[in-house]
Design a protein around this motif. Structure first.
Motif, PDB file in Angstrom:
ATOM      1  N   TYR A 133       0.819  -1.213   0.000  1.00  0.00           N
ATOM      2  CA  TYR A 133       0.000   0.000   0.000  1.00  0.00           C
ATOM      3  C   TYR A 133       0.852   1.262   0.000  1.00  0.00           C
ATOM      4  CZ  TYR A 133      -3.823  -3.190   1.062  1.00  0.00           C
ATOM      5  OH  TYR A 133      -4.740  -4.206   1.010  1.00  0.00           O
ATOM      6  N   ALA A 134       2.071   1.184   0.539  1.00  0.00           N
ATOM      7  CA  ALA A 134       2.948   2.355   0.554  1.00  0.00           C
ATOM      8  C   ALA A 134       3.357   2.762  -0.856  1.00  0.00           C
ATOM      9  CB  ALA A 134       4.192   2.078   1.392  1.00  0.00           C
ATOM     10  N   GLY A 135       3.388   1.801  -1.785  1.00  0.00           N
ATOM     11  CA  GLY A 135       3.737   2.112  -3.162  1.00  0.00           C
ATOM     12  C   GLY A 135       2.793   3.117  -3.801  1.00  0.00           C
ATOM     13  N   LEU A 136       1.538   3.178  -3.344  1.00  0.00           N
ATOM     14  CA  LEU A 136       0.584   4.187  -3.823  1.00  0.00           C
ATOM     15  C   LEU A 136       0.464   5.347  -2.851  1.00  0.00           C
ATOM     16  CD1 LEU A 136      -1.591   5.151  -5.797  1.00  0.00           C
ATOM     17  CD2 LEU A 136      -3.245   3.738  -4.567  1.00  0.00           C
ATOM     18  N   ALA A 137       0.568   5.071  -1.554  1.00  0.00           N
ATOM     19  CA  ALA A 137       0.389   6.114  -0.542  1.00  0.00           C
ATOM     20  C   ALA A 137       1.518   7.137  -0.566  1.00  0.00           C
ATOM     21  CB  ALA A 137       0.275   5.484   0.849  1.00  0.00           C
ATOM     22  N   VAL A 138       2.753   6.711  -0.854  1.00  0.00           N
ATOM     23  CA  VAL A 138       3.884   7.646  -0.880  1.00  0.00           C
ATOM     24  C   VAL A 138       3.731   8.689  -1.993  1.00  0.00           C
ATOM     25  CG1 VAL A 138       6.366   7.819  -1.337  1.00  0.00           C
ATOM     26  CG2 VAL A 138       5.521   6.156   0.309  1.00  0.00           C
ATOM     27  N   PRO A 139       3.492   8.304  -3.266  1.00  0.00           N
ATOM     28  CA  PRO A 139       3.285   9.337  -4.294  1.00  0.00           C
ATOM     29  C   PRO A 139       2.071  10.217  -4.008  1.00  0.00           C
ATOM     30  CG  PRO A 139       3.696   7.198  -5.308  1.00  0.00           C
ATOM     31  CD  PRO A 139       3.488   6.955  -3.850  1.00  0.00           C
ATOM     32  N   LEU A 140       0.998   9.617  -3.513  1.00  0.00           N
ATOM     33  CA  LEU A 140      -0.201  10.398  -3.233  1.00  0.00           C
ATOM     34  C   LEU A 140       0.061  11.398  -2.108  1.00  0.00           C
ATOM     35  CD1 LEU A 140      -3.107  10.495  -4.286  1.00  0.00           C
ATOM     36  CD2 LEU A 140      -3.763   8.985  -2.424  1.00  0.00           C
ATOM     37  N   GLY A 141       0.740  10.964  -1.053  1.00  0.00           N
ATOM     38  CA  GLY A 141       1.056  11.876   0.041  1.00  0.00           C
ATOM     39  C   GLY A 141       1.985  12.991  -0.400  1.00  0.00           C
ATOM     40  N   LEU A 142       2.990  12.668  -1.230  1.00  0.00           N
ATOM     41  CA  LEU A 142       3.909  13.691  -1.735  1.00  0.00           C
ATOM     42  C   LEU A 142       3.169  14.734  -2.548  1.00  0.00           C
ATOM     43  CD1 LEU A 142       6.793  14.757  -2.365  1.00  0.00           C
ATOM     44  CD2 LEU A 142       6.802  13.191  -4.319  1.00  0.00           C
ATOM     45  N   MET A 143       2.326  14.305  -3.472  1.00  0.00           N
ATOM     46  CA  MET A 143       1.634  15.252  -4.332  1.00  0.00           C
ATOM     47  C   MET A 143       0.677  16.135  -3.540  1.00  0.00           C
ATOM     48  SD  MET A 143      -1.091  14.605  -7.350  1.00  0.00           S
ATOM     49  CE  MET A 143      -2.232  14.187  -6.032  1.00  0.00           C
ATOM     50  N   LEU A 155       5.339  14.845 -10.181  1.00  0.00           N
ATOM     51  CA  LEU A 155       4.297  15.166  -9.213  1.00  0.00           C
ATOM     52  C   LEU A 155       4.365  16.600  -8.684  1.00  0.00           C
ATOM     53  CD1 LEU A 155       3.924  11.853  -7.171  1.00  0.00           C
ATOM     54  CD2 LEU A 155       2.525  12.721  -9.043  1.00  0.00           C
ATOM     55  N   PRO A 156       5.563  17.160  -8.390  1.00  0.00           N
ATOM     56  CA  PRO A 156       5.564  18.568  -7.951  1.00  0.00           C
ATOM     57  C   PRO A 156       4.981  19.515  -8.994  1.00  0.00           C
ATOM     58  CG  PRO A 156       7.641  17.516  -7.396  1.00  0.00           C
ATOM     59  CD  PRO A 156       6.898  16.558  -8.284  1.00  0.00           C
ATOM     60  N   LEU A 157       5.268  19.279 -10.277  1.00  0.00           N
ATOM     61  CA  LEU A 157       4.709  20.133 -11.327  1.00  0.00           C
ATOM     62  C   LEU A 157       3.192  20.007 -11.376  1.00  0.00           C
ATOM     63  CD1 LEU A 157       7.291  19.453 -14.181  1.00  0.00           C
ATOM     64  CD2 LEU A 157       7.365  21.210 -12.397  1.00  0.00           C
ATOM     65  N   LEU A 158       2.685  18.777 -11.264  1.00  0.00           N
ATOM     66  CA  LEU A 158       1.239  18.567 -11.260  1.00  0.00           C
ATOM     67  C   LEU A 158       0.598  19.217 -10.046  1.00  0.00           C
ATOM     68  CD1 LEU A 158      -1.295  17.149 -12.402  1.00  0.00           C
ATOM     69  CD2 LEU A 158      -0.670  15.151 -11.038  1.00  0.00           C
ATOM     70  N   ALA A 159       1.255  19.109  -8.900  1.00  0.00           N
ATOM     71  CA  ALA A 159       0.699  19.687  -7.678  1.00  0.00           C
ATOM     72  C   ALA A 159       0.559  21.194  -7.785  1.00  0.00           C
ATOM     73  CB  ALA A 159       1.575  19.309  -6.485  1.00  0.00           C
ATOM     74  N   VAL A 160       1.605  21.868  -8.283  1.00  0.00           N
ATOM     75  CA  VAL A 160       1.553  23.316  -8.416  1.00  0.00           C
ATOM     76  C   VAL A 160       0.513  23.732  -9.457  1.00  0.00           C
ATOM     77  CG1 VAL A 160       2.864  25.340  -9.155  1.00  0.00           C
ATOM     78  CG2 VAL A 160       3.910  23.661  -7.637  1.00  0.00           C
ATOM     79  N   VAL A 177      -9.221  16.712  -8.542  1.00  0.00           N
ATOM     80  CA  VAL A 177      -8.702  16.345  -9.866  1.00  0.00           C
ATOM     81  C   VAL A 177      -7.344  15.658  -9.740  1.00  0.00           C
ATOM     82  CG1 VAL A 177      -7.886  17.256 -12.073  1.00  0.00           C
ATOM     83  CG2 VAL A 177      -9.989  18.142 -11.064  1.00  0.00           C
ATOM     84  N   SER A 178      -6.503  16.148  -8.826  1.00  0.00           N
ATOM     85  CA  SER A 178      -5.181  15.549  -8.656  1.00  0.00           C
ATOM     86  C   SER A 178      -5.277  14.108  -8.171  1.00  0.00           C
ATOM     87  CB  SER A 178      -4.356  16.378  -7.673  1.00  0.00           C
ATOM     88  OG  SER A 178      -4.922  16.321  -6.365  1.00  0.00           O
ATOM     89  N   ILE A 179      -6.166  13.855  -7.214  1.00  0.00           N
ATOM     90  CA  ILE A 179      -6.332  12.490  -6.708  1.00  0.00           C
ATOM     91  C   ILE A 179      -6.829  11.569  -7.821  1.00  0.00           C
ATOM     92  CG2 ILE A 179      -7.599  11.043  -5.074  1.00  0.00           C
ATOM     93  CD1 ILE A 179      -7.657  13.431  -3.186  1.00  0.00           C
ATOM     94  N   ILE A 180      -7.790  12.047  -8.593  1.00  0.00           N
ATOM     95  CA  ILE A 180      -8.339  11.242  -9.684  1.00  0.00           C
ATOM     96  C   ILE A 180      -7.247  10.932 -10.715  1.00  0.00           C
ATOM     97  CG2 ILE A 180      -9.942  11.282 -11.637  1.00  0.00           C
ATOM     98  CD1 ILE A 180     -11.858  12.902  -9.865  1.00  0.00           C
ATOM     99  N   LEU A 181      -6.428  11.940 -11.054  1.00  0.00           N
ATOM    100  CA  LEU A 181      -5.390  11.728 -12.058  1.00  0.00           C
ATOM    101  C   LEU A 181      -4.356  10.703 -11.596  1.00  0.00           C
ATOM    102  CD1 LEU A 181      -4.706  15.341 -13.403  1.00  0.00           C
ATOM    103  CD2 LEU A 181      -5.812  13.460 -14.605  1.00  0.00           C
ATOM    104  N   VAL A 182      -3.894  10.823 -10.347  1.00  0.00           N
ATOM    105  CA  VAL A 182      -2.852   9.914  -9.862  1.00  0.00           C
ATOM    106  C   VAL A 182      -3.377   8.488  -9.752  1.00  0.00           C
ATOM    107  CG1 VAL A 182      -1.390   9.357  -7.883  1.00  0.00           C
ATOM    108  CG2 VAL A 182      -1.545  11.706  -8.690  1.00  0.00           C
ATOM    109  N   VAL A 183      -4.568   8.323  -9.181  1.00  0.00           N
ATOM    110  CA  VAL A 183      -5.129   6.981  -9.029  1.00  0.00           C
ATOM    111  C   VAL A 183      -5.453   6.375 -10.393  1.00  0.00           C
ATOM    112  CG1 VAL A 183      -7.038   5.644  -8.063  1.00  0.00           C
ATOM    113  CG2 VAL A 183      -6.005   7.478  -6.718  1.00  0.00           C
ATOM    114  N   ALA A 184      -6.017   7.188 -11.296  1.00  0.00           N
ATOM    115  CA  ALA A 184      -6.342   6.683 -12.633  1.00  0.00           C
ATOM    116  C   ALA A 184      -5.084   6.269 -13.385  1.00  0.00           C
ATOM    117  CB  ALA A 184      -7.108   7.742 -13.420  1.00  0.00           C
ATOM    118  N   TYR A 185      -4.021   7.068 -13.263  1.00  0.00           N
ATOM    119  CA  TYR A 185      -2.765   6.708 -13.930  1.00  0.00           C
ATOM    120  C   TYR A 185      -2.194   5.422 -13.352  1.00  0.00           C
ATOM    121  CZ  TYR A 185       2.082   6.929 -15.451  1.00  0.00           C
ATOM    122  OH  TYR A 185       3.313   6.615 -15.980  1.00  0.00           O
ATOM    123  N   HIS A 186      -2.304   5.244 -12.046  1.00  0.00           N
ATOM    124  CA  HIS A 186      -1.842   3.998 -11.407  1.00  0.00           C
ATOM    125  C   HIS A 186      -2.600   2.798 -11.962  1.00  0.00           C
ATOM    126  CE1 HIS A 186      -0.236   1.434  -8.235  1.00  0.00           C
ATOM    127  NE2 HIS A 186      -1.461   1.053  -7.943  1.00  0.00           N
TER     128      HIS A 186
END
Length: 417
Positions: free
Chosen positions: A63-73, A295-300, A317-326
């Motif tokens: 689960y950390a494999g998805l939680a780490v990018p999501l938390g960073l963004m 991810l930093p570019l997407l976040a900003v 939108v950011s959550i949807i994009l990251v999860v959908a891309y995963h």
């Protein structure tokens, strides 16, 4: 000039707090959902409760494999959103700080998180997944000491059936015992006892002794009258079933660490189907790590709402994009493993499209005056919000007039008034 200024440290604090909060919340929610299913599985198999928590520990890297990018963004996004809504970002921009300069500290954090995620997906996930599968196998096979289920018949060695009415003192005291034992000569023993307990055998480690107290034995031999015997104590030996050893690691490509995948994925001596699966898994892991650079570019790009607006649409939108891309990456890996598409194209193709979208969104925000990455969505969201507020306000007026808002006649009367 200092490489890290007081303003950089301020941005660092703004990023770290929500980043760790999102990581903990996301990981906790995923683990809680898995824990409920594990409790049901372990109770069905009759295993000890402690194995649930050991299995959950092995699920953390998954689960950390998805939680780490999501938390960073989300950490970077919420930090820049706070700067934007409080007008601090306008001041920073006015004194000459570009978005690229403002991203210095977020990118330093990103490099650390990339290293952590590389270790997770490249090494920890394969090893923990194999350990999880081994624990599940041991639980199913009984190697973890799964207890005999109370109130059900349990078959041992195909010649013995055992049923227990109740269990006390954590299984050390068994009540209401019934056993039926048959041998190769056709002799059948039906045994009932008030209580009993399991004891280790000193003579044979593969045999345990069920010591029964206050019971009766009915001995039935073919062609003879049944014999009935009473006892105050009787030891019944039980042969333990042989427990096969768990398979070696590497039954699936996802159980290999990255150096092993790199070697097996391009080894011509490996069957083509296996080689393709290893290549797909290797590319999947690498693309998940490399994606974090964007991810930093997407976040900003999604953090800056329109002027005089506090819209949080960018967060969703950011959550949807990251999860959908995963999920797209997971689908690309699946079709690549089946040989329907080249692994490089199936995984790096979507990455190229996603990268182009993010770079365009960041360019719109950073270099186009008044530019918005999701301006059309923000406008549509604002219109829908206004319509909903207008509808709710109208229904409140109808209720205030003593009319039924769901009645067409009352609504027509309110409109005429």
């Amino acid at each position: 000039m200092k490489f890290i200024t007081a303003l950089d440290r301020y941005i660092l604090r703004l990023v770290l707090v929500p980043m760790f909060a999102v990581f903990l919340i996301a990981a906790s929610l995923l683990l809680l959902d898995k824990m409920l299913r594990l409790f049901e599985f372990v109770s069905t198999e009759g295993g000890p409760v402690g194995i649930v928590f050991r299995m959950l520990i092995n699920m953390i890297p998954e689960y950390a494999g998805l939680a780490v990018p999501l938390g960073l963004m989300l950490g970077i996004l919420l930090a820049f959103r706070k700067l934007a809504t409080s007008s601090e970002l306008d001041v920073m921009r006015a004194v000459g700080w570009s978005y690229v300069r403002l991203l210095r500290v977020p990118y330093l954090i990103t490099l650390v998180m990339i290293g952590l995620n590389f270790a997770i997906v490249g090494y920890l996930q394969p090893l923990s997944r194999y350990a999880y599968e081994a624990q599940e196998f041991e639980l199913r096979s009984g190697a973890l000491g799964a207890s005999i289920k109370v109130g059900e018949f349990t078959t041992l060695k195909d010649r013995m059936a055992l049923r227990i009415e109740a269990s006390e003192d954590e299984g050390r005291r068994l009540l209401g015992i019934f056993a039926r034992v048959a041998d190769s000569k056709g002799q059948v023993l039906s045994i009932s006892a008030r209580e009993g307990q399991f004891l280790a055998s000193e003579e044979n480690r593969n045999t345990i002794v069920l010591r029964l107290l206050d019971g009766t034995i009915v001995q039935d031999n073919p062609g003879q009258e049944p014999r009935v015997l009473s006892f105050s104590q009787h030891d019944l030996p039980i042969d333990l079933p042989a427990i096969e050893r768990f398979r070696a690691r590497g039954d699936e490509a996802r159980e290999y660490v990255l150096p092993e995948l790199l070697k097996l994925g391009w080894d011509q001596g490996v069957p083509e189907a296996v080689r393709t699966g290893n290549q797909a898994n290797f590319n999947y892991r690498m693309v998940e790590v490399v994606m974090m650079f964007l991810l930093p570019l997407l976040a900003v790009a999604l953090a800056i709402p329109p002027k005089r607006s506090t819209s949080a649409l960018g967060v969703f939108v950011s959550i949807i994009l990251v999860v959908a891309y995963h999920k797209v990456n997971q689908y690309g890996q699946s079709i690549a493993e089946l040989g329907r598409l080249d692994p490089f194209l199936a995984l790096w193709g979507p990455f190229a499209l996603f990268a182009a979208l993010i770079l365009w969104m960041f360019y719109r925000v950073a270099y186009v005056p008044g530019g918005q990455a999701i301006g059309a969505l923000e406008a549509a969201y604002a219109k829908v919000g206004k319509r909903v507020k207008k509808l709710l306000k109208r229904r409140e007026h109808v209720r205030g007039a003593g009319l039924d808002p769901d009645s067409d006649q009352d609504e027509a009367a309110y409109g005429a008034a």
